[in-house]
Design a protein around this motif. Structure first.
Motif, PDB file in Angstrom:
ATOM      1  N   PRO A  79       0.875  -0.875   0.275  1.00  0.00           N
ATOM      2  CA  PRO A  79       0.140  -0.393  -0.172  1.00  0.00           C
ATOM      3  C   PRO A  79       0.710   1.442   0.313  1.00  0.00           C
ATOM      4  N   GLU A  80       1.965   0.833   0.641  1.00  0.00           N
ATOM      5  CA  GLU A  80       2.964   2.488   0.935  1.00  0.00           C
ATOM      6  C   GLU A  80       3.671   2.714  -0.558  1.00  0.00           C
ATOM      7  N   LYS A  81       3.783   1.970  -1.567  1.00  0.00           N
ATOM      8  CA  LYS A  81       5.000   1.934  -2.501  1.00  0.00           C
ATOM      9  C   LYS A  81       3.043   2.486  -4.029  1.00  0.00           C
ATOM     10  N   GLN A  82       2.703   2.269  -4.048  1.00  0.00           N
ATOM     11  CA  GLN A  82       1.475   2.333  -5.014  1.00  0.00           C
ATOM     12  C   GLN A  82       0.891   3.876  -4.347  1.00  0.00           C
ATOM     13  N   GLY A 179      14.155   4.720  -7.462  1.00  0.00           N
ATOM     14  CA  GLY A 179      14.229   3.665  -6.012  1.00  0.00           C
ATOM     15  C   GLY A 179      15.313   3.145  -5.103  1.00  0.00           C
ATOM     16  N   VAL A 180      15.167   2.631  -4.376  1.00  0.00           N
ATOM     17  CA  VAL A 180      16.479   2.731  -3.331  1.00  0.00           C
ATOM     18  C   VAL A 180      16.047   1.327  -2.090  1.00  0.00           C
ATOM     19  N   HIS A 181      17.151   0.930  -1.788  1.00  0.00           N
ATOM     20  CA  HIS A 181      16.981   0.242  -0.739  1.00  0.00           C
ATOM     21  C   HIS A 181      16.967   0.149   0.626  1.00  0.00           C
ATOM     22  N   GLY A 182      17.775   1.085   0.800  1.00  0.00           N
ATOM     23  CA  GLY A 182      17.441   2.115   2.128  1.00  0.00           C
ATOM     24  C   GLY A 182      18.024   3.466   2.189  1.00  0.00           C
ATOM     25  N   LEU A 183      17.490   4.026   3.534  1.00  0.00           N
ATOM     26  CA  LEU A 183      17.959   5.759   3.304  1.00  0.00           C
ATOM     27  C   LEU A 183      17.508   5.909   4.716  1.00  0.00           C
ATOM     28  N   ASP A 184      18.957   6.738   5.131  1.00  0.00           N
ATOM     29  CA  ASP A 184      18.578   7.864   6.064  1.00  0.00           C
ATOM     30  C   ASP A 184      19.026   9.646   6.324  1.00  0.00           C
ATOM     31  N   LEU A 212      11.898   7.803  -5.014  1.00  0.00           N
ATOM     32  CA  LEU A 212      10.960   7.270  -3.877  1.00  0.00           C
ATOM     33  C   LEU A 212      11.134   6.127  -2.914  1.00  0.00           C
ATOM     34  N   ALA A 213      11.066   6.162  -1.756  1.00  0.00           N
ATOM     35  CA  ALA A 213      10.968   5.036  -1.155  1.00  0.00           C
ATOM     36  C   ALA A 213       9.917   5.168   0.455  1.00  0.00           C
ATOM     37  N   ASP A 214       9.572   4.549   0.170  1.00  0.00           N
ATOM     38  CA  ASP A 214       8.381   4.110   1.587  1.00  0.00           C
ATOM     39  C   ASP A 214       9.003   4.271   2.872  1.00  0.00           C
ATOM     40  N   HIS A 215       8.479   4.712   4.196  1.00  0.00           N
ATOM     41  CA  HIS A 215       8.886   5.181   5.458  1.00  0.00           C
ATOM     42  C   HIS A 215       9.929   2.912   6.131  1.00  0.00           C
ATOM     43  N   ALA A 240       3.433   7.802   7.205  1.00  0.00           N
ATOM     44  CA  ALA A 240       3.845   7.045   8.349  1.00  0.00           C
ATOM     45  C   ALA A 240       4.928   7.097   8.473  1.00  0.00           C
ATOM     46  N   LEU A 241       5.635   8.341   7.993  1.00  0.00           N
ATOM     47  CA  LEU A 241       7.066   8.262   8.029  1.00  0.00           C
ATOM     48  C   LEU A 241       6.799   8.551   9.517  1.00  0.00           C
ATOM     49  N   PRO A 242       8.282   7.831  10.582  1.00  0.00           N
ATOM     50  CA  PRO A 242       8.335   8.142  11.789  1.00  0.00           C
ATOM     51  C   PRO A 242       8.650   9.718  11.905  1.00  0.00           C
ATOM     52  N   ASP A 243       7.942  10.062  12.897  1.00  0.00           N
ATOM     53  CA  ASP A 243       8.480  11.633  13.976  1.00  0.00           C
ATOM     54  C   ASP A 243       9.705  11.585  13.428  1.00  0.00           C
TER      55      ASP A 243
END
Length: 265
Positions: A79-82, A179-184, A212-215, A240-243
């Motif tokens: 759902p996040e990716k959509q 599109g990416v594998h991870g993010l910080d 494009l990166a889901d939470h 839904a990305l954390p605060d």
């Protein structure tokens, strides 16, 4: 019964790399709450890792050199990716030349672009085999031009390496969707060194870049850094990305765009 259910959940995760709560509710014929309880038990035992909407293998996207296949990643955070793909599609305009990297979220974006004839003419450059395939099979190909780089195929169906990099060096597009594998806070990452280099070449070909990166990818760090966040124009994620992540990103020179999960319905 609980033990049997959990064994079945574990079997799905081991075969497919992930399991969605919605699918498990249907296959096991139990409630959403029961499935979530079972996943929580498996997670406490270290047998799976809980993610929004389901469970993945405990080491999925966990080690810097892990590179899950396309089909496994496709099961994660649907759902996040959509929602992200829909928001990205809304930013595309007719007459543009854009670039899409390989990936499951960019694949969903490609599906939307393939179906929307109002966006013609459109030129799409990609190093993603799955992305190119869905565009190639668009209901109407009139006005849709697809340019596929060559290169060496990765487990995630990306084409990477010197051939892909050289092809991208000679192209110019208005925006790259990455599109990416991870993010910080230091930027997007991937487990594959060659893919990181090709992603950088893709970014260099573009006047602007949207990641494009889901939470669930926040805090996941792959072996290779693609680029610092100050080289990314827009980070498109879900709401839904954390605060904590939002606070970190507020101090960085990147535009944060949050796609509402309701947009995935």
């Amino acid at each position: 019964m609980a033990t049997q259910r959990q064994e079945q959940i574990l079997a799905v995760v081991r075969v497919h790399g992930a399991a969605r709560v919605a699918d498990l509710v249907e296959s096991l014929d139990v409630s959403d709450m029961t499935v979530r309880r079972d996943i929580a038990e498996l997670a406490r035992a270290g047998l799976v890792r809980r993610v929004h909407g389901g469970a993945v293998a405990p080491d999925a996207a966990g080690r810097p050199t892990d590179e899950p296949g396309f089909d496994a990643k496709r099961e994660w955070s649907g759902p996040e990716k959509q929602a992200i793909a829909r928001a990205a599609a809304a930013s595309v305009e007719p007459g543009q030349a854009i670039a899409l990297s390989a990936g499951t979220t960019t694949y969903l974006l490609a599906e939307l672009l393939a179906a929307d004839v109002s966006l013609r003419p459109l030129t799409v450059v990609t190093n993603g085999l799955r992305v190119a395939d869905v565009l190639h099979h668009a209901p109407s190909s009139a006005g849709l031009e697809v340019i596929l780089t060559g290169g060496v195929r990765t487990p995630s169906d990306a084409l990477v390496g010197p051939v892909a990099d050289a092809a991208l060096a000679n192209l110019r597009v208005e925006r790259a969707y990455l599109g990416v594998h991870g993010l910080d806070a230091d930027g997007p990452t991937t487990p594959n060194l060659a893919e990181a280099a090709t992603d950088r070449a893709l970014m260099a070909s573009a006047a602007a870049t949207t990641v494009l990166a889901d939470h669930t990818k926040w805090g996941v760090v792959g072996l290779a850094r693609i680029a610092p966040l100050d080289e990314v124009d827009t980070l498109l994620t879900d709401d839904a990305l954390p605060d904590e992540a939002r606070r970190r990103l507020a101090d960085l020179p990147v535009h944060l765009s949050l796609a509402p999960l309701g947009a995935a319905q």
